[in-house]
Design a protein around this motif. Structure first.
Motif, short mmCIF file in Angstrom:
data_model
loop_
_atom_site.label_atom_id
_atom_site.label_comp_id
_atom_site.label_asym_id
_atom_site.label_seq_id
_atom_site.Cartn_x
_atom_site.Cartn_y
_atom_site.Cartn_z
N GLU A 33 42.54 28.80 26.47
CA GLU A 33 41.24 29.60 26.85
C GLU A 33 40.37 29.23 25.57
O GLU A 33 39.27 29.22 26.09
CB GLU A 33 41.68 30.95 26.85
CG GLU A 33 42.38 31.47 28.28
CD GLU A 33 42.62 32.95 28.87
OE1 GLU A 33 42.57 33.88 27.80
OE2 GLU A 33 43.29 33.29 29.72
N VAL A 59 49.67 29.37 37.22
CA VAL A 59 48.17 30.07 38.19
C VAL A 59 47.41 30.57 37.31
O VAL A 59 45.90 30.38 37.10
CB VAL A 59 48.68 31.03 38.92
CG1 VAL A 59 47.67 31.49 40.09
CG2 VAL A 59 49.69 30.48 40.17
N ALA A 60 47.64 31.31 36.16
CA ALA A 60 46.89 31.90 35.47
C ALA A 60 45.93 30.73 34.40
O ALA A 60 44.84 30.88 34.21
CB ALA A 60 47.15 32.99 34.44
N THR A 63 43.48 29.36 36.61
CA THR A 63 42.62 30.26 36.91
C THR A 63 41.42 30.22 35.89
O THR A 63 40.23 30.18 36.18
CB THR A 63 42.99 31.75 37.08
OG1 THR A 63 43.81 31.79 38.20
CG2 THR A 63 41.82 32.78 37.35
N ALA A 66 39.31 27.14 36.55
CA ALA A 66 38.38 27.34 37.64
C ALA A 66 37.09 28.03 37.59
O ALA A 66 35.97 27.85 37.52
CB ALA A 66 39.05 27.95 38.79
N VAL A 67 37.36 29.40 36.57
CA VAL A 67 36.50 30.19 36.24
C VAL A 67 35.37 29.68 35.19
O VAL A 67 34.23 29.86 34.99
CB VAL A 67 37.16 31.66 35.56
CG1 VAL A 67 36.06 32.56 34.86
CG2 VAL A 67 37.78 32.33 36.57
N VAL A 89 47.10 24.88 43.64
CA VAL A 89 46.70 26.10 43.33
C VAL A 89 45.14 26.07 43.56
O VAL A 89 44.57 26.86 44.21
CB VAL A 89 46.95 26.57 41.71
CG1 VAL A 89 45.80 27.87 41.22
CG2 VAL A 89 48.39 26.84 41.67
N LEU A 90 44.40 25.13 43.09
CA LEU A 90 42.93 25.09 43.29
C LEU A 90 42.57 25.13 44.93
O LEU A 90 41.58 25.45 45.24
CB LEU A 90 42.16 23.57 42.56
CG LEU A 90 42.04 23.66 41.17
CD1 LEU A 90 41.66 22.29 40.91
CD2 LEU A 90 41.19 24.69 40.47
N PHE A 93 43.27 28.65 46.38
CA PHE A 93 42.41 29.80 45.76
C PHE A 93 40.80 29.26 45.73
O PHE A 93 40.02 30.14 45.77
CB PHE A 93 42.96 30.38 44.44
CG PHE A 93 44.22 31.08 44.48
CD1 PHE A 93 44.52 32.06 45.23
CD2 PHE A 93 45.31 30.48 44.02
CE1 PHE A 93 45.59 32.98 45.41
CE2 PHE A 93 46.55 30.82 44.02
CZ PHE A 93 46.78 32.23 44.77
N TRP A 94 40.53 28.18 45.65
CA TRP A 94 39.29 27.66 45.28
C TRP A 94 38.80 26.58 46.45
O TRP A 94 38.41 25.55 45.88
CB TRP A 94 38.88 27.45 43.92
CG TRP A 94 38.99 28.73 43.09
CD1 TRP A 94 38.19 29.77 42.77
CD2 TRP A 94 39.96 29.03 42.28
NE1 TRP A 94 38.70 30.58 42.22
CE2 TRP A 94 39.77 30.16 41.61
CE3 TRP A 94 41.52 28.31 42.11
CZ2 TRP A 94 40.64 30.85 40.84
CZ3 TRP A 94 42.34 28.97 41.23
CH2 TRP A 94 41.93 30.18 40.71
N GLN A 97 35.37 23.88 45.98
CA GLN A 97 34.85 24.37 44.77
C GLN A 97 33.87 23.23 44.34
O GLN A 97 34.48 22.11 44.21
CB GLN A 97 35.69 25.11 43.77
CG GLN A 97 35.07 25.02 42.37
CD GLN A 97 33.70 25.88 42.41
OE1 GLN A 97 32.78 25.54 41.85
NE2 GLN A 97 33.84 27.17 42.71
#
Length: 105
Positions: A33, A59-60, A63, A66-67, A89-90, A93-94, A97
């Motif tokens: 992060e 997944v986090a 995420t 992606a965020v 995963v993309l 959930f997205w 995008q």
């Protein structure tokens, strides 16, 4: 003997972006992060995230990526050579995008 998760993130030479090696999981998420925050701070139209040496991303971790991409004021993030689970995963959930482009492994 216990195995410790490791993640190394460094700037990409010659272009805007980062290269990650290791795994992106709960144990390495703070450094992931932090690297994504730095990527967003330095973003200029296209940023690259090179993941050919990443063996796992949870997944986090996807995420957080992606965020980061969705919160950029403009441009996109190109993800190069991600592990297969990142793409799945993309897509899950997205889907569609536009700020994220995946260059497959």
């Amino acid at each position: 003997m216990s195995r410790r998760a490791a993640l190394e993130v460094s700037p990409l030479p010659g272009r805007s972006g980062i290269r990650a090696c290791g795994e992106i999981s709960v144990l390495t998420r703070p450094s992931w992060e932090q690297a994504l925050s730095e990527l967003a701070r330095r973003h200029a139209d296209v940023s690259y995230v090179e993941l050919s040496d990443v063996v796992f991303v949870d997944v986090a971790g996807v995420t957080a990526l992606a965020v980061t991409a969705m919160n950029l004021p403009d441009g996109k993030v190109v993800i190069e050579h991600p592990p297969p689970q990142l793409t799945r995963v993309l897509q899950m959930f997205w889907p569609g995008q536009r700020r994220i482009e995946v260059a497959p492994r």
